[in-house]
Structures are given as C-alpha cells and as structure tokens.
Design an enzyme around this catalytic site. Structure first.
Site, PDB file in Angstrom:
ATOM      1  N   HIS A  72       0.888  -1.076   0.124  1.00 21.49           N
ATOM      2  CA  HIS A  72       0.143   0.048   0.027  1.00 21.49           C
ATOM      3  C   HIS A  72       0.791   1.057   0.075  1.00 21.49           C
ATOM      4  O   HIS A  72       1.851   1.307   0.761  1.00 21.49           O
ATOM      5  CB  HIS A  72      -1.088   0.028   1.303  1.00 21.49           C
ATOM      6  CG  HIS A  72      -2.021  -0.736   1.098  1.00 21.49           C
ATOM      7  ND1 HIS A  72      -3.222  -0.718   1.782  1.00 21.49           N
ATOM      8  CD2 HIS A  72      -2.311  -2.021   0.413  1.00 21.49           C
ATOM      9  CE1 HIS A  72      -4.302  -1.639   1.441  1.00 21.49           C
ATOM     10  NE2 HIS A  72      -3.734  -2.452   0.347  1.00 21.49           N
ATOM     11  N   TYR A 201      -9.109   5.250   8.290  1.00 28.62           N
ATOM     12  CA  TYR A 201      -9.145   5.747   9.631  1.00 28.62           C
ATOM     13  C   TYR A 201     -10.279   6.872   9.771  1.00 28.62           C
ATOM     14  O   TYR A 201     -10.201   7.940   9.217  1.00 28.62           O
ATOM     15  CB  TYR A 201      -7.820   6.378  10.333  1.00 28.62           C
ATOM     16  CG  TYR A 201      -6.667   5.083  10.370  1.00 28.62           C
ATOM     17  CD1 TYR A 201      -6.182   4.926   9.214  1.00 28.62           C
ATOM     18  CD2 TYR A 201      -6.538   4.615  11.759  1.00 28.62           C
ATOM     19  CE1 TYR A 201      -5.105   3.990   9.414  1.00 28.62           C
ATOM     20  CE2 TYR A 201      -5.275   3.868  11.647  1.00 28.62           C
ATOM     21  CZ  TYR A 201      -4.769   3.490  10.618  1.00 28.62           C
ATOM     22  OH  TYR A 201      -3.737   2.372  10.915  1.00 28.62           O
ATOM     23  N   PRO A 292      -3.418   0.138  19.123  1.00 29.53           N
ATOM     24  CA  PRO A 292      -3.158  -0.156  17.843  1.00 29.53           C
ATOM     25  C   PRO A 292      -3.477   0.820  16.821  1.00 29.53           C
ATOM     26  O   PRO A 292      -3.058   0.613  15.481  1.00 29.53           O
ATOM     27  CB  PRO A 292      -4.209  -1.348  17.585  1.00 29.53           C
ATOM     28  CG  PRO A 292      -5.213  -1.032  18.681  1.00 29.53           C
ATOM     29  CD  PRO A 292      -4.643  -0.418  19.953  1.00 29.53           C
ATOM     30  N   LYS A 296       1.788  -0.256  15.385  1.00 26.48           N
ATOM     31  CA  LYS A 296       3.298  -0.045  15.584  1.00 26.48           C
ATOM     32  C   LYS A 296       3.610  -1.233  16.566  1.00 26.48           C
ATOM     33  O   LYS A 296       4.812  -1.703  16.617  1.00 26.48           O
ATOM     34  CB  LYS A 296       3.634   1.345  16.476  1.00 26.48           C
ATOM     35  CG  LYS A 296       3.527   2.469  15.411  1.00 26.48           C
ATOM     36  CD  LYS A 296       5.003   2.558  14.710  1.00 26.48           C
ATOM     37  CE  LYS A 296       4.721   3.380  13.532  1.00 26.48           C
ATOM     38  NZ  LYS A 296       4.432   2.973  12.221  1.00 26.48           N
ATOM     39  N   TYR A 384       4.350   6.774  10.288  1.00 22.07           N
ATOM     40  CA  TYR A 384       3.435   5.500   9.806  1.00 22.07           C
ATOM     41  C   TYR A 384       3.935   4.483   9.029  1.00 22.07           C
ATOM     42  O   TYR A 384       3.984   3.235   9.464  1.00 22.07           O
ATOM     43  CB  TYR A 384       2.422   5.795   9.275  1.00 22.07           C
ATOM     44  CG  TYR A 384       1.135   4.988   8.989  1.00 22.07           C
ATOM     45  CD1 TYR A 384       0.134   4.770   9.996  1.00 22.07           C
ATOM     46  CD2 TYR A 384       1.096   4.101   8.051  1.00 22.07           C
ATOM     47  CE1 TYR A 384      -0.898   3.899  10.090  1.00 22.07           C
ATOM     48  CE2 TYR A 384       0.062   2.972   7.903  1.00 22.07           C
ATOM     49  CZ  TYR A 384      -0.923   3.058   9.038  1.00 22.07           C
ATOM     50  OH  TYR A 384      -1.722   1.967   8.805  1.00 22.07           O
TER      51      TYR A 384
HETATM   52  P1  FAD Z   1       2.936 -11.772  21.632  1.00 15.99           P
HETATM   53  O1  FAD Z   1       2.166 -11.626  20.103  1.00 15.99           O
HETATM   54  O2  FAD Z   1       2.106 -11.384  22.584  1.00 15.99           O
HETATM   55  O3  FAD Z   1       3.613 -12.898  21.929  1.00 15.99           O
HETATM   56  C1  FAD Z   1       4.222 -13.481  23.112  1.00 15.99           C
HETATM   57  C2  FAD Z   1       3.984 -14.996  23.317  1.00 15.99           C
HETATM   58  O4  FAD Z   1       4.441 -15.339  24.332  1.00 15.99           O
HETATM   59  C3  FAD Z   1       2.641 -15.491  22.991  1.00 15.99           C
HETATM   60  O5  FAD Z   1       2.734 -16.453  21.904  1.00 15.99           O
HETATM   61  C4  FAD Z   1       2.134 -16.182  24.293  1.00 15.99           C
HETATM   62  O6  FAD Z   1       1.340 -17.347  24.272  1.00 15.99           O
HETATM   63  C5  FAD Z   1       3.676 -16.472  24.841  1.00 15.99           C
HETATM   64  N1  FAD Z   1       3.714 -16.656  26.307  1.00 15.99           N
HETATM   65  C6  FAD Z   1       3.061 -15.588  27.341  1.00 15.99           C
HETATM   66  N2  FAD Z   1       3.111 -16.198  28.458  1.00 15.99           N
HETATM   67  C7  FAD Z   1       4.372 -17.073  28.122  1.00 15.99           C
HETATM   68  C8  FAD Z   1       4.666 -18.141  29.186  1.00 15.99           C
HETATM   69  N3  FAD Z   1       4.620 -17.798  30.660  1.00 15.99           N
HETATM   70  N4  FAD Z   1       5.471 -19.137  28.845  1.00 15.99           N
HETATM   71  C9  FAD Z   1       5.725 -19.176  27.570  1.00 15.99           C
HETATM   72  N5  FAD Z   1       5.294 -18.454  26.578  1.00 15.99           N
HETATM   73  C10 FAD Z   1       4.416 -17.638  26.947  1.00 15.99           C
HETATM   74  N6  FAD Z   1       0.745  -4.131  15.736  1.00 15.99           N
HETATM   75  C11 FAD Z   1       1.385  -3.839  14.780  1.00 15.99           C
HETATM   76  O7  FAD Z   1       2.491  -3.329  14.384  1.00 15.99           O
HETATM   77  N7  FAD Z   1       0.396  -3.391  13.581  1.00 15.99           N
HETATM   78  C12 FAD Z   1      -0.802  -3.701  13.776  1.00 15.99           C
HETATM   79  O8  FAD Z   1      -1.640  -3.509  12.660  1.00 15.99           O
HETATM   80  C13 FAD Z   1      -1.466  -4.048  14.810  1.00 15.99           C
HETATM   81  N8  FAD Z   1      -2.830  -4.120  15.014  1.00 15.99           N
HETATM   82  C14 FAD Z   1      -3.235  -4.778  16.350  1.00 15.99           C
HETATM   83  C15 FAD Z   1      -4.642  -5.362  16.521  1.00 15.99           C
HETATM   84  C16 FAD Z   1      -4.996  -5.792  17.555  1.00 15.99           C
HETATM   85  C17 FAD Z   1      -6.432  -5.977  17.758  1.00 15.99           C
HETATM   86  C18 FAD Z   1      -4.059  -6.128  18.492  1.00 15.99           C
HETATM   87  C19 FAD Z   1      -4.420  -6.847  19.553  1.00 15.99           C
HETATM   88  C20 FAD Z   1      -2.574  -5.903  18.508  1.00 15.99           C
HETATM   89  C21 FAD Z   1      -2.402  -5.228  17.353  1.00 15.99           C
HETATM   90  N9  FAD Z   1      -0.833  -4.887  17.144  1.00 15.99           N
HETATM   91  C22 FAD Z   1      -0.379  -4.309  15.984  1.00 15.99           C
HETATM   92  C23 FAD Z   1       0.119  -5.040  18.005  1.00 15.99           C
HETATM   93  C24 FAD Z   1       0.700  -6.551  17.778  1.00 15.99           C
HETATM   94  O9  FAD Z   1      -0.125  -7.716  17.694  1.00 15.99           O
HETATM   95  C25 FAD Z   1       1.735  -7.020  19.024  1.00 15.99           C
HETATM   96  O10 FAD Z   1       2.406  -5.993  19.553  1.00 15.99           O
HETATM   97  C26 FAD Z   1       2.681  -8.303  18.763  1.00 15.99           C
HETATM   98  O11 FAD Z   1       1.922  -9.405  18.913  1.00 15.99           O
HETATM   99  C27 FAD Z   1       3.729  -8.170  20.007  1.00 15.99           C
HETATM  100  O12 FAD Z   1       4.562  -9.457  19.645  1.00 15.99           O
HETATM  101  P2  FAD Z   1       5.253 -10.234  20.856  1.00 15.99           P
HETATM  102  O13 FAD Z   1       5.744 -11.321  20.205  1.00 15.99           O
HETATM  103  O14 FAD Z   1       5.994  -9.148  21.658  1.00 15.99           O
HETATM  104  O15 FAD Z   1       4.126 -10.554  21.690  1.00 15.99           O
HETATM  105  C1  PHB Z   2      -5.417  -4.267  11.286  1.00 17.49           C
HETATM  106  O1  PHB Z   2      -5.674  -4.493   9.885  1.00 17.49           O
HETATM  107  O2  PHB Z   2      -5.684  -5.183  12.153  1.00 17.49           O
HETATM  108  C2  PHB Z   2      -5.030  -3.032  11.645  1.00 17.49           C
HETATM  109  C3  PHB Z   2      -4.644  -2.115  10.726  1.00 17.49           C
HETATM  110  C4  PHB Z   2      -4.267  -0.797  11.007  1.00 17.49           C
HETATM  111  C5  PHB Z   2      -4.122  -0.594  12.420  1.00 17.49           C
HETATM  112  C6  PHB Z   2      -4.430  -1.791  13.464  1.00 17.49           C
HETATM  113  C7  PHB Z   2      -4.896  -2.659  13.041  1.00 17.49           C
HETATM  114  O3  PHB Z   2      -3.547   0.676  12.847  1.00 17.49           O
END
Ligand code: FAD
Ligand code: PHB
Length: 390
Positions: A72, A201, A292, A296, A384
């Site tokens: 995009h 948005y 979100p 980021k 962004y």
């Molecule tokens: P997580 O993905 O939370 O992974 C952590 C892992 O550790 C999990 O698999 C969990 O099961 C495991 N774990 C937890 N506790 C334990 C334990 N005790 N022992 C072993 N394993 C454990 N970010 C973006 O950049 N762009 C977006 O568009 C965006 N949209 C989002 C939309 C939504 C609705 C949500 C909820 C989040 C969004 N995010 C977005 C944020 C993004 O999803 C998170 O920042 C990302 O998942 C972080 O990755 P992580 O690996 O740090 O943590």
């Molecule tokens: C998504 O597609 O899940 C999404 C896109 C943009 C955002 C957050 C989530 O800012």
C-alpha cells in the site's frame, strides 16, 4: 539441557529472534505455553513497515509475504463526512507498507523453524526463569509430562504483556510508564472483499472506526467501544450498523459479509525501563504496549529483536558487551517515538467520553491540518511507514 539463548514466547518477537540467531549460527531454544494452533490463529496486527519486511526478507522468511502481501502507498483519514488521502509513499521518498496478517508472519516463522530442526516447544507448562544475575541463567518448565531445566547464556523475555519474564525482575528495578484510555476496539474479520483499496481511519461523533483488510477476499474492521465492552452485547447486525454509520459516505457502500471472528481489545500505552536485568532481555509486548491506532506494536517487537540479535552477534563474535549493555537505550529511542505517535493518532481519532466540544474542535482542526499541510502530512507519513534511524 543447555543452549546459548533461551527464548520465552513464540510470538513475532520470539520467533523472529530465533530465526535471526539461527542465521547467525547462534543456538536457541524457544518455549511457548500455548499450542501451535492457538499461536497461528490469533488474529492481531496487519500492517508491516518497510523495515519489518526488509528484515524478514534478509532472514529468508518472506517468500510468501512477497507473493501474498499487499503493498500500500497511502491511507485515508475520514472526518466531517469526507475522506482525505495521505500519500505515504510520495511523502516519504517511496516507502510503502505491506498488508500481511501477523498470523501469516507467525506461520511462516514457525514453518521455517520446524524445517530447520531447531528446538521450539509448544505447550510448555509452568515456565519460570532463574539466576538472572548469574552467568548461567536458566529456564525451568514442564513438557510432555517431564520436568526440564534449560541452562542458557542469556534469556530473551518475548512472552508478551501478560508473560512471566517481566514479573520475575525484582521489585524496584523497573519503572513503568503507562496511560489507559477510556475505550477499546471491537474488531471483526469478515469474508468479504474490502470496500476500499486503502485503509480508512474514520473520526466520527459516534466514535472511531477503521476499515482494514487481510487480503482481497477478507476485510478487517474495527469500531471504538467502551474499554470493558461485553462482546455479547454486539450481535453482527449491530456491528455492521455501527460500521455503516461511522464509515458511510454519499456514493460509497460498505459491503457486508459473514463475520468469521470477533473480539474486544482494550487500549493501553505502557513502557518499562530498563528493558534488561542481568542476563534477561525483554523484547516486544513484554516491555511495551501501544494502542493499535498507529499500527506499531508488531513492528516495534521486530525492531527490538533485531537490536538484540545484533548485540548478541557482537558479544559472541568479539566478546564486547557494549551493544548488549546499550540494548535498553537503543530500543527506547524507537519505542518512545512509537509511543508518542500511537498516543497522538489515538487521541486525534477517538471520541473520549469525558471530552467536551473544545476537545472535539481541536481534533477536527488537527485532522484538517494533517490532511492539508504537506509538512504535517509528512510527519504523520514518516512515523506511519516507520522511521529509519532515530
Ligand atoms: P505476543 O504476540 O503477545 O507473543 C508473546 C508469546 O508469548 C505468545 O505466543 C504467548 O502465548 C507466549 N507466552 C506468554 N506467556 C508465556 C509463558 N509464561 N511461557 C511461555 N510462553 C508464554 N501491531 C502492529 O504493528 N500493526 C498492527 O496493525 C497491529 N494491530 C493490532 C490489532 C490488535 C487488535 C491487537 C490486539 C494488536 C495489534 N498490534 C499491531 C500489536 C501486535 O499484535 C503486538 O504488538 C505483537 O503481537 C507483539 O508481539 P510479541 O511477540 O512481543 O508478543
Ligand atoms: C489491522 O488490519 O488489524 C490493523 C490495521 C491498522 C491498524 C491497526 C490494525 O492501525
């Protein structure tokens, strides 16, 4: 058991770190407490920054991303009944974003890990970390009915916001900085072609809405709801009604389709400093959360582990601890930029139930400014798509 780097958590942070270390010839073991299925199906982020795509490409795990990801060049901001395009690429010397679900990133990383034969344990129970101040930190866990102890050189806490690693650091070491918001997002995945080519948005008096997508066949849509909203109060009809009201425009139609998944996410900003203690390094959501709205979270998680992997490569290669010691400071520069940007986008686009008409007019003025001033639009765009160096 013994390894060089013990990694707790198989989300984007843990799996990407494992891959980067593997490419550099450093051993690791990944421990995840959920099942492979659960981790692969958990719907979250969808927007990848150029830097994230480049890193996954260098790590050799982006073939499908390049085939299926949607590039995009802009986003749209909607307010006062009009849409305004922010031409991200034009404003940033050609940078793009790629729409590719976090679920797909995670599947690709898991497949690469399993194909390499390097250790990755799902459904590890009672994971705990020990001796963090010593030269031999360890991770204890149960798996397949047996008790195990994994000795490591260092431990990477990639276990997300609710993980155990951050909690294990003794009281008084960490300082937490946070902000709560009086709203959350209700998100749906719908089996219908996205009604708009680019993300929209929308600021609306009924609250924020976002039109996003996962592919040319699947739409991802969000509406602002109360922070403790009960999903049972939201049958599909009510969600579509609200989406039509907030995203609707004369001459434009939002196509509906079967809702495949829905859930409510609270919104929070959160950072702990420092992001390391002894031989434990926190990365991704384990150390910081952003609302979100700026897309980021995933991108920040990937940036942390790139920094950590580079520091570990330097340490194993030359014996220098300089980059490891600087891990927190290096990460926090980007983390705080993303915290500000995410807070700013969130505050500009959501209706705060406690706000008054003065606040509403400030929001609309700011939206008009970022969609009419090239300087302001460029600032939004460069944040962004992801700032290169900070
Ligand atoms: P997580 O993905 O939370 O992974 C952590 C892992 O550790 C999990 O698999 C969990 O099961 C495991 N774990 C937890 N506790 C334990 C334990 N005790 N022992 C072993 N394993 C454990 N970010 C973006 O950049 N762009 C977006 O568009 C965006 N949209 C989002 C939309 C939504 C609705 C949500 C909820 C989040 C969004 N995010 C977005 C944020 C993004 O999803 C998170 O920042 C990302 O998942 C972080 O990755 P992580 O690996 O740090 O943590
Ligand atoms: C998504 O597609 O899940 C999404 C896109 C943009 C955002 C957050 C989530 O800012």
């Amino acid at each position: 058991m013994r390894t060089q780097v013990g990694i707790v958590g198989a989300g984007p942070a843990g799996l990407t770190l494992a891959r980067l270390l593997e490419v550099a010839g450093i051993e690791s073991v990944v421990l995840e407490n959920r099942s492979r299925d659960h981790v692969e199906q958990r719907i979250r982020a969808g927007v990848l920054e150029q830097g994230t795509v480049d890193l996954l490409t260098e790590a050799g795990v982006a073939d499908r991303l390049h085939r299926e990801g949607l590039v995009h060049h802009g986003i749209e901001l909607q307010f006062d009944g009009e849409r305004h395009r922010v031409p991200l690429s034009d404003l940033t010397g050609g940078s793009t974003i790629v729409i590719y679900g976090q679920t797909e990133v995670v599947k690709d990383l898991i497949q690469a890990r399993l194909a390499s034969g390097a250790p990755l344990y799902f459904e590890a129970e009672d994971v705990s970390v020990h001796e963090l101040e010593s030269e031999r930190p360890s991770i204890r866990f149960r798996h397949d009915g047996g008790k195990h102890e994994l000795e490591c050189d260092v431990i990477a806490g990639c276990d997300g916001f609710h993980g155990i690693c951050r909690e294990t650091i003794p009281a008084g070491v960490l300082t937490a900085f946070s902000r709560d918001y009086p709203y959350g997002w209700l998100g749906i995945l719908a089996a219908v072609a996205p009604s708009n080519e680019e993300l929209v948005y929308a600021h609306h008096e009924r609250g924020f809405a976002l039109l996003s997508l996962r592919s040319l066949e699947f739409s991802r849509l969000y509406v602002q709801v109360d922070h403790d909203e009960d999903i049972r109060e939201w049958p599909d009809d009510r969600i579509w009604e609200e989406l039509h009201a907030r995203l609707g425009l004369e001459g434009w139609n939002l196509a509906e389709g079967p809702v495949l998944e829905k859930g409510v996410t609270g919104m929070r900003s959160y950072v702990v400093e420092p992001m390391q203690y002894g031989r434990l390094y926190l990365a991704g959501d384990a150390a910081h959360i952003v609302p979100p709205t700026g897309a980021k979270g995933l991108n920040l998680a990937i940036h942390d582990v790139r920094t950590l992997a580079e520091a570990l490569v330097e340490w194993y290669g030359s014996g220098s601890r300089a980059a490891l010691d600087a891990y927190t400071a290096t990460c926090l520069r980007r983390v705080w930029r993303a915290e500000h940007f995410s807070w700013w986008m969130t505050s500009m686009l959501h209706r705060d139930p406690g706000d008054d008409s003065f606040g509403l007019r400030l929001q609309l003025s700011q939206l008009r400014y970022v969609t009419s001033s090239p300087a302001a639009a460029t600032s939004l765009a460069e944040n962004y798509v992801g700032l290169g160096t900070l």
